[in-house]
Design a protein around this motif. Structure first.
Motif, mmCIF file in Angstrom:
data_model
loop_
_atom_site.group_PDB
_atom_site.id
_atom_site.type_symbol
_atom_site.label_atom_id
_atom_site.label_comp_id
_atom_site.label_asym_id
_atom_site.label_seq_id
_atom_site.Cartn_x
_atom_site.Cartn_y
_atom_site.Cartn_z
ATOM 1 N N ARG A 22 21.087 59.624 -27.103
ATOM 2 C CA ARG A 22 22.096 58.646 -27.509
ATOM 3 C C ARG A 22 21.724 57.221 -27.089
ATOM 4 O O ARG A 22 22.041 56.249 -27.794
ATOM 5 N N HIS A 23 21.049 57.074 -25.929
ATOM 6 C CA HIS A 23 20.648 55.740 -25.486
ATOM 7 C C HIS A 23 19.550 55.173 -26.389
ATOM 8 O O HIS A 23 19.574 53.986 -26.742
ATOM 9 N N ILE A 24 18.591 56.002 -26.760
ATOM 10 C CA ILE A 24 17.522 55.566 -27.656
ATOM 11 C C ILE A 24 18.100 55.205 -29.019
ATOM 12 O O ILE A 24 17.714 54.197 -29.639
ATOM 13 N N SER A 25 19.054 55.992 -29.511
ATOM 14 C CA SER A 25 19.707 55.691 -30.792
ATOM 15 C C SER A 25 20.363 54.316 -30.763
ATOM 16 O O SER A 25 20.263 53.529 -31.716
ATOM 17 N N LYS A 26 21.028 54.026 -29.660
ATOM 18 C CA LYS A 26 21.704 52.738 -29.551
ATOM 19 C C LYS A 26 20.698 51.589 -29.550
ATOM 20 O O LYS A 26 20.899 50.559 -30.216
ATOM 21 N N LEU A 27 19.600 51.749 -28.820
ATOM 22 C CA LEU A 27 18.561 50.708 -28.777
ATOM 23 C C LEU A 27 17.973 50.466 -30.164
ATOM 24 O O LEU A 27 17.718 49.316 -30.554
ATOM 25 N N LEU A 28 17.740 51.532 -30.902
ATOM 26 C CA LEU A 28 17.195 51.391 -32.251
ATOM 27 C C LEU A 28 18.188 50.662 -33.158
ATOM 28 O O LEU A 28 17.822 49.737 -33.898
ATOM 29 N N TYR A 29 19.426 51.060 -33.093
ATOM 30 C CA TYR A 29 20.445 50.476 -33.958
ATOM 31 C C TYR A 29 20.642 48.989 -33.659
ATOM 32 O O TYR A 29 20.862 48.183 -34.569
ATOM 33 N N GLN A 30 20.542 48.634 -32.376
ATOM 34 C CA GLN A 30 20.640 47.222 -32.004
ATOM 35 C C GLN A 30 19.520 46.394 -32.635
ATOM 36 O O GLN A 30 19.685 45.190 -32.860
ATOM 37 N N ARG A 31 18.410 47.032 -32.922
ATOM 38 C CA ARG A 31 17.264 46.359 -33.543
ATOM 39 C C ARG A 31 17.292 46.488 -35.063
ATOM 40 O O ARG A 31 16.285 46.249 -35.713
ATOM 41 N N LYS A 32 18.451 46.894 -35.588
ATOM 42 C CA LYS A 32 18.647 47.030 -37.042
ATOM 43 C C LYS A 32 17.713 48.083 -37.651
ATOM 44 O O LYS A 32 17.289 47.978 -38.805
ATOM 45 N N ILE A 33 17.382 49.081 -36.845
ATOM 46 C CA ILE A 33 16.629 50.241 -37.322
ATOM 47 C C ILE A 33 17.659 51.345 -37.533
ATOM 48 O O ILE A 33 18.190 51.903 -36.576
ATOM 49 N N THR A 34 17.938 51.646 -38.805
ATOM 50 C CA THR A 34 19.115 52.458 -39.115
ATOM 51 C C THR A 34 18.819 53.753 -39.859
ATOM 52 O O THR A 34 19.751 54.513 -40.144
ATOM 53 N N THR A 35 17.546 54.012 -40.186
ATOM 54 C CA THR A 35 17.196 55.257 -40.871
ATOM 55 C C THR A 35 16.043 55.935 -40.143
ATOM 56 O O THR A 35 15.288 55.285 -39.400
ATOM 57 N N LYS A 36 15.893 57.231 -40.384
ATOM 58 C CA LYS A 36 14.808 57.972 -39.745
ATOM 59 C C LYS A 36 13.450 57.458 -40.208
ATOM 60 O O LYS A 36 12.478 57.457 -39.451
ATOM 61 N N ASP A 474 21.612 45.973 -22.683
ATOM 62 C CA ASP A 474 21.479 46.827 -23.863
ATOM 63 C C ASP A 474 22.386 48.047 -23.793
ATOM 64 O O ASP A 474 22.959 48.458 -24.803
ATOM 65 N N ASP A 475 22.514 48.622 -22.589
ATOM 66 C CA ASP A 475 23.289 49.858 -22.496
ATOM 67 C C ASP A 475 23.577 50.149 -21.028
ATOM 68 O O ASP A 475 22.828 49.732 -20.136
ATOM 69 N N GLU A 476 24.663 50.866 -20.769
ATOM 70 C CA GLU A 476 24.944 51.372 -19.425
ATOM 71 C C GLU A 476 24.408 52.795 -19.340
ATOM 72 O O GLU A 476 24.722 53.639 -20.180
ATOM 73 N N VAL A 477 23.595 53.051 -18.316
ATOM 74 C CA VAL A 477 22.914 54.334 -18.204
ATOM 75 C C VAL A 477 23.145 54.910 -16.808
ATOM 76 O O VAL A 477 22.851 54.247 -15.808
ATOM 77 N N PRO A 478 23.655 56.123 -16.700
ATOM 78 C CA PRO A 478 23.722 56.772 -15.386
ATOM 79 C C PRO A 478 22.333 57.197 -14.934
ATOM 80 O O PRO A 478 21.466 57.505 -15.753
ATOM 81 N N PHE A 479 22.118 57.214 -13.629
ATOM 82 C CA PHE A 479 20.807 57.597 -13.094
ATOM 83 C C PHE A 479 20.362 58.970 -13.596
ATOM 84 O O PHE A 479 19.176 59.214 -13.788
ATOM 85 N N SER A 480 21.317 59.873 -13.792
ATOM 86 C CA SER A 480 20.961 61.230 -14.198
ATOM 87 C C SER A 480 20.312 61.267 -15.578
ATOM 88 O O SER A 480 19.642 62.242 -15.933
ATOM 89 N N ASP A 481 20.499 60.200 -16.388
ATOM 90 C CA ASP A 481 19.897 60.144 -17.721
ATOM 91 C C ASP A 481 18.490 59.542 -17.715
ATOM 92 O O ASP A 481 17.811 59.528 -18.752
ATOM 93 N N PHE A 486 13.136 60.588 -21.268
ATOM 94 C CA PHE A 486 13.772 59.341 -21.709
ATOM 95 C C PHE A 486 12.806 58.172 -21.604
ATOM 96 O O PHE A 486 12.683 57.351 -22.526
ATOM 97 N N PHE A 487 12.075 58.102 -20.500
ATOM 98 C CA PHE A 487 11.149 56.986 -20.301
ATOM 99 C C PHE A 487 9.994 57.039 -21.292
ATOM 100 O O PHE A 487 9.530 56.000 -21.778
ATOM 101 N N GLU A 488 9.514 58.220 -21.633
ATOM 102 C CA GLU A 488 8.439 58.339 -22.621
ATOM 103 C C GLU A 488 8.885 57.791 -23.974
ATOM 104 O O GLU A 488 8.109 57.136 -24.682
#
Length: 585
Positions: A22-36, A474-481, A486-488
């Motif tokens: 979900r965090h990666i999806s949000k980052l992509l969408y913020q960059r106007k990347i909206t399709t697979k 860009d996003d709020e992320v808990p340490f557990s995520d 995720f980093f890769e």
């Protein structure tokens, strides 16, 4: 200065199938990347995605004129600005033309003798050496008189620029600039070196050359220009930078290796470390990023033009072996050391000037002048003053070549300083640049009038606005995520730069895990945990934030915003939080 944390807004609904995380999806969408399909193109850049160079206005004319010059053995002069973008552009076009047998020379203007842009002295130099074609890079878009002067000397001029044109274009043989109003090239944000790359790409395509063999090995120079000139890391720039960095990380040219040796970047002694995007070992002991180009490579190349002459930087970039490069690199590094001393002194004097002038402290702008400041460092000083006072800034000094004041301008987020300067154009002799940085010259008797006019224009725009530096979250992320997986995925967003910045995350209710300590010059080496998650402690580094140490060790909770990065030590790589700011709950 306190910083305002601002959460990036997301307009609309993020598609469910954009990415499993979900965090990666949000980052992509913020960059106007909206399709697979767009995700695939973004995460896996390909050379084939570059735009067709002949879409650029005048490209066919330019290529045909270069072909004519080579066929008829005309002498060509490659001319470029004295900064990183200009010198890399000259090195790139010169290298390509040299490889196909052109009769060549190059000229870099002297900051003090010639000033910015295409100069009469440079044209005289070309004419005296029998040049009949000049390829002018990273400047020239407003050189009306100079182009006419060149024509009077029997010299055709091809301009390859990326700055904003004026109302009319110079009467050059060809004008390559994606920002021309009549240019339909689909990407407008190329660097000056990037425009030079499109010229040689077009030439190679028209002559059925092996582009991968003859053109793409020069992408390292384009990557250096893109990083140093702070152009957007989107679309074509992102592709050029991606493959340029791959070259720098696997097959660096001798001049770049020499520069990096002065930055404690050495050859890799751990061949198991592989470069991003390919299975080739890293050449250096760390993977170079845009940040390394901005902080290690760019300033040293720039120092040649600031302290002496940019031709030294071109010669370094053209070196064929390390022995040849080391001698020039040694001199350029000494220029950089001298530059640091001069810009530190000028910055301290400028800050004192502001502190002792109540009017300057209360204005919406910073406009300062001292005739003793070195012309080569006033841009750096303007940047430092903007960091201190966070307002549009212009630093002036006396020109060494004429009875004029020269200035360098830097802006703040969201304010177009070029437009503000242009609105005062009747008081100026020359000006040029873009939204966040510009150069200008003015007669001494107009300095006070300009300062007042500039202040009035800026005040009308910024009045009642909160002028404090912002950190966009860009996003709020808990340490557990923050997992390895995720980093890769996060690393696929690189290379980072304007319009594709390294994501900044926020985590709340963070506490000291025990071994946190002060290090170096007021820095913090931190070990942190988040009380309401089951994650392991995470390590962090917080530069210039040592004043928060006692509060952190007291055990009280706090919030952090940060980049996630790799920390390499003796061949071992670990995840680290690069903490940009700390706020206590």
């Amino acid at each position: 200065m306190d910083k305002l944390w601002v959460a990036k807004q997301v307009d609309g609904q993020i598609p469910n199938d954009l990415h499993p995380n979900r965090h990666i999806s949000k980052l992509l969408y913020q960059r106007k990347i909206t399709t697979k399909e767009e995700v695939e193109k973004f995460f896996n850049p390909k050379i084939e995605y570059l735009h067709y160079p002949f879409l650029m206005k005048d490209m066919e004319k330019a290529v045909n004129r270069v072909e004519q010059a080579i066929t008829t053995k005309e002498k060509i002069c490659v001319y470029g600005d004295y900064d990183v973008d200009g010198t890399t552009a000259v090195a790139l076009v010169y290298s390509f033309l040299e490889s196909i047998g052109a009769d060549l020379g190059f000229f870099i203007p002297d900051r003090y003798l010639d000033g910015y842009g295409l100069s009469k002295r440079g044209i005289d130099y070309a004419a005296n050496h029998g040049v009949t074609l000049m390829i002018v890079l990273d400047c020239g878009i407003k050189a009306h008189e100079q182009v006419l002067y060149a024509k009077s000397k029997g010299i055709d001029v091809i301009i390859g620029d990326h700055h904003r044109p004026g109302d009319t274009l110079p009467d050059a043989f060809a004008v390559l600039d994606p920002k021309r109003n009549d240019c339909e090239y689909p990407y407008k944000e190329l660097s000056g070196c990037g425009v030079g790359f499109k010229l040689i790409q077009a030439y190679a395509l028209q002559h059925d050359m092996d582009v991968r063999k003859n053109v793409y090995p020069l992408l390292d120079l384009v990557a250096v220009s893109i990083a140093s000139d702070i152009v957007p890391l989107t679309d074509e720039n992102r592709i050029l930078s991606y493959f340029g960095l791959m070259l720098l990380n696997t097959h660096p040219r001798p001049g770049i290796e020499t520069i990096l040796n002065y930055s404690k970047v050495k050859r890799n002694s751990f061949p198991t470390l592989l470069a991003k995007g390919c299975n080739k070992p890293l050449y250096f002991n760390k993977e170079l990023t845009n940040n390394d180009l901005v902080f290690f490579v760019g300033p040293r190349i720039n120092a040649a033009g600031r302290m002496e002459c940019g031709k030294n930087a071109v010669q370094l970039l053209l070196c064929k072996n390390l022995q040849e490069a080391e001698e020039i690199g040694k001199n350029i590094n000494s220029f950089n050391t001298e530059r640091k001393s001069l810009d530190h002194l000028a910055t301290e004097e400028a800050l004192t000037q502001i502190e002792q002038n109540e009017l300057l402290q209360t204005r919406y702008t910073t406009v300062v002048f001292d005739k003793s400041w070195n012309q080569g460092v006033i841009g750096i000083v303007a940047s430092r003053l903007t960091e201190s006072y966070y307002r549009p800034t212009i630093v002036f000094t006396e020109s060494k070549s004429e009875e004029m004041l020269v200035g360098s301008a830097r802006s703040i987020k969201g304010f177009d300083i070029y437009d503000a300067i242009e609105a005062c154009g009747d008081l100026l002799e020359h000006f040029g640049g873009h939204k966040y940085a510009a150069g200008l010259s003015i007669r001494p008797e107009n300095f006070e009038k300009f300062s007042e006019a500039f202040e009035q224009i800026v005040t009308e725009t910024l009045q009642n606005k909160q002028m404090v530096p912002e950190i966009e979250i860009d996003d709020e992320v808990p340490f557990s995520d923050i997992t390895n997986e995720f980093f890769e995925e996060l690393k696929k967003f690189a290379p980072f730069g304007p319009k594709n910045m390294n994501p900044i995350f926020k985590s709340v209710n963070v506490r000291d895990a025990g071994p946190s300590r002060r290090v170096g010059n007021n820095h913090l080496k931190l070990s942190l945990f988040q009380a309401d998650t089951s994650s392991y402690p995470l390590n962090g580094i917080a530069f210039q934030q040592g004043d928060s140490f006692e509060d952190i060790k007291s055990g009280q909770p706090f919030s952090i915003c940060y980049h996630i990065e790799e920390n390499e030590w003796n061949g071992t790589i670990s995840t680290q939080l690069n903490i940009k700011d700390i706020k206590f709950n």
